[in-house]
Scaffold this active site. Structure first.
Site, PDB file in Angstrom:
ATOM      1  N   VAL A 133      68.460  65.575  17.776  1.00 55.89           N
ATOM      2  CA  VAL A 133      67.729  64.661  18.653  1.00 55.89           C
ATOM      3  C   VAL A 133      67.538  65.289  20.033  1.00 55.89           C
ATOM      4  O   VAL A 133      66.471  65.171  20.642  1.00 55.89           O
ATOM      5  CB  VAL A 133      68.470  63.318  18.764  1.00 55.89           C
ATOM      6  N   GLU A 134      68.576  65.944  20.517  1.00 51.96           N
ATOM      7  CA  GLU A 134      68.541  66.480  21.880  1.00 51.96           C
ATOM      8  C   GLU A 134      67.632  67.697  22.018  1.00 51.96           C
ATOM      9  O   GLU A 134      66.841  67.788  22.959  1.00 51.96           O
ATOM     10  CB  GLU A 134      69.964  66.863  22.325  1.00 51.96           C
ATOM     11  N   SER A 135      67.755  68.645  21.107  1.00 50.02           N
ATOM     12  CA  SER A 135      67.107  69.948  21.305  1.00 50.02           C
ATOM     13  C   SER A 135      66.459  70.520  20.063  1.00 50.02           C
ATOM     14  O   SER A 135      65.927  71.628  20.114  1.00 50.02           O
ATOM     15  CB  SER A 135      68.149  70.951  21.808  1.00 50.02           C
TER      16      SER A 135
END
Length: 520
Positions: A133-135
């Site tokens: 989700v983040e990166s």
């Protein structure tokens, strides 16, 4: 430390597993020909004429699985609500299955380590999916909010949790150190929100203060204070549903008809600590691997060597560690190449540092100097890269940008009279690159007005990531350019700003940022 959010699901899941095991044992009793393992049991009844056969059920634990994805999914316990946001993100992942294949490729060296660290802390395994989700598991990822690395940690938070950030090194991109910092932060937030993981995850995205204010606001209005009821920024409101959606898709690949490339459930990298500053090219030679492969495992190092003051640890392929140690020892534990330079008229430490792509402090250290004065005709030692510094930095993005090489993305709108040949010549790319980047054949006619995606090489060959910046009140081009270490003229060119004297709050700017230059 499992949360109350995940606990109910975990107990329900455990109950289902126990029930299934009992039912399976009952259904297979006395079916000798179907039993995978049979062991005779001695009966205590005197009139028994036949031995009683019992079945030994072999249970493969998550840790014994061949695929680390399976190890994770066996331990996912979160309830997946059927709401609009979760459905939206689930459908997105299903519509673009190639994205998760790319994620799996990027995650392969790191996912086992991350999973191990989460299990050691007894945290929910959903957290192992957070870098998706983040990166998207891009170790060089960089956001408009200056968040960097797999876990997208901002500078202040990084320093708060012990991540160094300087000219040589950015701990937010160090896979080992940033993972520890991110898990420390998540544990802290979980405690702050009394074990509510959804609140903790929202706070990881937007900050604990913002979530606490939303909770207080709802409580004052007599409204529920669960995550789904809070008034949070749009990005945060979609953040948690996105994590739950990706967990659902990965756990139920067969159900949704997709396949994610497996990742071996075993360590593939190991941390080595040379105890001295290391030229990355020299370290790669010792290990017998390509420089670009070493740097993809160690994205925290901004330049051609590890930090002189540390950290200087390296992640290496586990099957190359012994070779590295042997070569390092046999070469007298040498980590740097040093040249003997005769000072010329006009030389200064800063000029020499720039010429040899190092720092003044590095030259001072090599010569035991406390000041900055040097004398013409004298010799000094200068640590230099085994390979050209620009060439090294150019290779940093190779692994995560295979489809287009290092550089930045831009668009070209087809004009009347254009052809692939004229566009390729004017944009300094090849026809094959244009067709590959845009997914069409050379024989397909171009339509006027069609927008083509092009990838341009940066002049420095640095690690470039696209950042979309939303203009705030008081911003100006000079301040924005300085913040992201780019030129004002480039910002104007990238955004086709013509004759605009002022920026407007809310206006979005596209920037191409070298992530190795924004650590400090």
């Amino acid at each position: 430390m499992k949360s109350r959010f995940f606990l109910a699901s975990a107990l329900l899941l455990a109950g289902c597993q126990i029930t299934n095991t009992v039912e399976e044992q009952a259904n297979t009793t006395n079916k000798k020909e179907e039993s995978p393992v049979q062991t005779p049991a001695v009966s205590t009844q005197k009139d028994t004429t036949k031995p009683v056969i019992t079945e030994q059920v072999i249970v493969i634990t998550p840790q014994e699985q061949d695929d680390v994805w399976q190890r994770i999914t066996m331990q996912l316990a979160a309830d997946i609500p059927e709401n609009k946001q979760v459905k939206y993100y689930r459908n997105w992942y299903l519509r673009y299955p190639g994205h998760l294949k790319t994620v799996a490729e990027r995650a392969e060296p790191f996912l086992y380590y991350i999973t191990e660290e989460i299990e050691k802390r007894n945290l929910p395994l959903e957290l192992a999916l957070l870098p998706i989700v983040e990166s998207s598991f891009d170790q060089f990822a960089y956001s408009h909010g200056r968040a960097a690395g797999l876990w997208q940690i901002i500078p202040d938070t990084g320093r708060r949790f012990g991540l160094e950030q300087n000219w040589w090194y950015d701990g937010r991109r160090d896979v080992v150190e940033s993972t520890q910092a991110a898990l420390d932060l998540l544990e802290y937030l979980n405690r702050k929100f009394d074990g509510d993981w959804l609140h903790a995850l929202a706070a990881y995205n937007t900050g604990e203060g913002r979530v606490f204010r939303a909770i207080r606001k709802n409580r004052a209005a007599g409204k529920p204070t669960d995550f789904w009821s809070l008034d949070l920024p749009k990005e945060t409101s979609g953040y948690v549903p996105k994590l739950l959606a990706v967990a659902d898709v990965i756990k139920n690949q067969k159900k949704y008809g997709i396949t994610i490339p497996s990742i071996a459930n075993k360590p593939v990298v190991e941390l080595v600590k040379p105890g001295t500053q290391m030229d990355l090219a020299m370290a790669a030679n010792y290990a017998g691997i390509k420089l670009k492969d070493l740097q993809s495992l160690n994205p925290a190092y901004n330049h051609w060597a590890t930090s002189p003051d540390g950290p200087n640890h390296l992640l290496l392929p586990i099957n190359k560690v012994d070779r590295f140690n042997r070569q390092f020892t046999s070469n007298g534990r040498q980590g740097m190449k040093v040249v003997r330079y005769r000072v010329k008229s006009g030389d200064t430490l800063s000029v020499l540092a720039q010429k040899y792509k190092t720092t003044t402090k590095q030259i001072q250290r090599a010569n035991n100097m406390t000041g900055s004065s040097i004398r013409v005709g004298r010799h000094i030692l200068i640590p230099v890269a085994m390979q050209d510094g620009d060439s090294i930095s150019a290779q940093l993005a190779t692994r995560t940008q295979k489809s287009h090489g290092s550089g930045y993305r831009t668009t070209y709108e087809v004009k009347s009279g254009d052809s692939l040949w004229t566009i390729a010549r004017s944009q300094k790319v090849s026809i094959d690159q244009i067709t590959k980047w845009n997914g069409f054949s050379k024989n397909k006619p171009l339509r006027v007005g069609k927008k083509l995606t092009l990838w341009k090489d940066s002049q420095s060959g640095a690690v470039i990531r696209t950042v979309y910046y939303k203009v705030r009140s008081g911003d100006n081009l000079s301040a924005i350019a300085q913040r992201y270490k780019v030129k004002v003229s480039d910002v104007v060119k990238w955004n086709q700003i013509k004759g605009q004297k002022y920026l407007k709050p809310g206006q979005k700017l596209k920037l191409y940022v070298d992530v190795t230059k924004v650590s400090v």
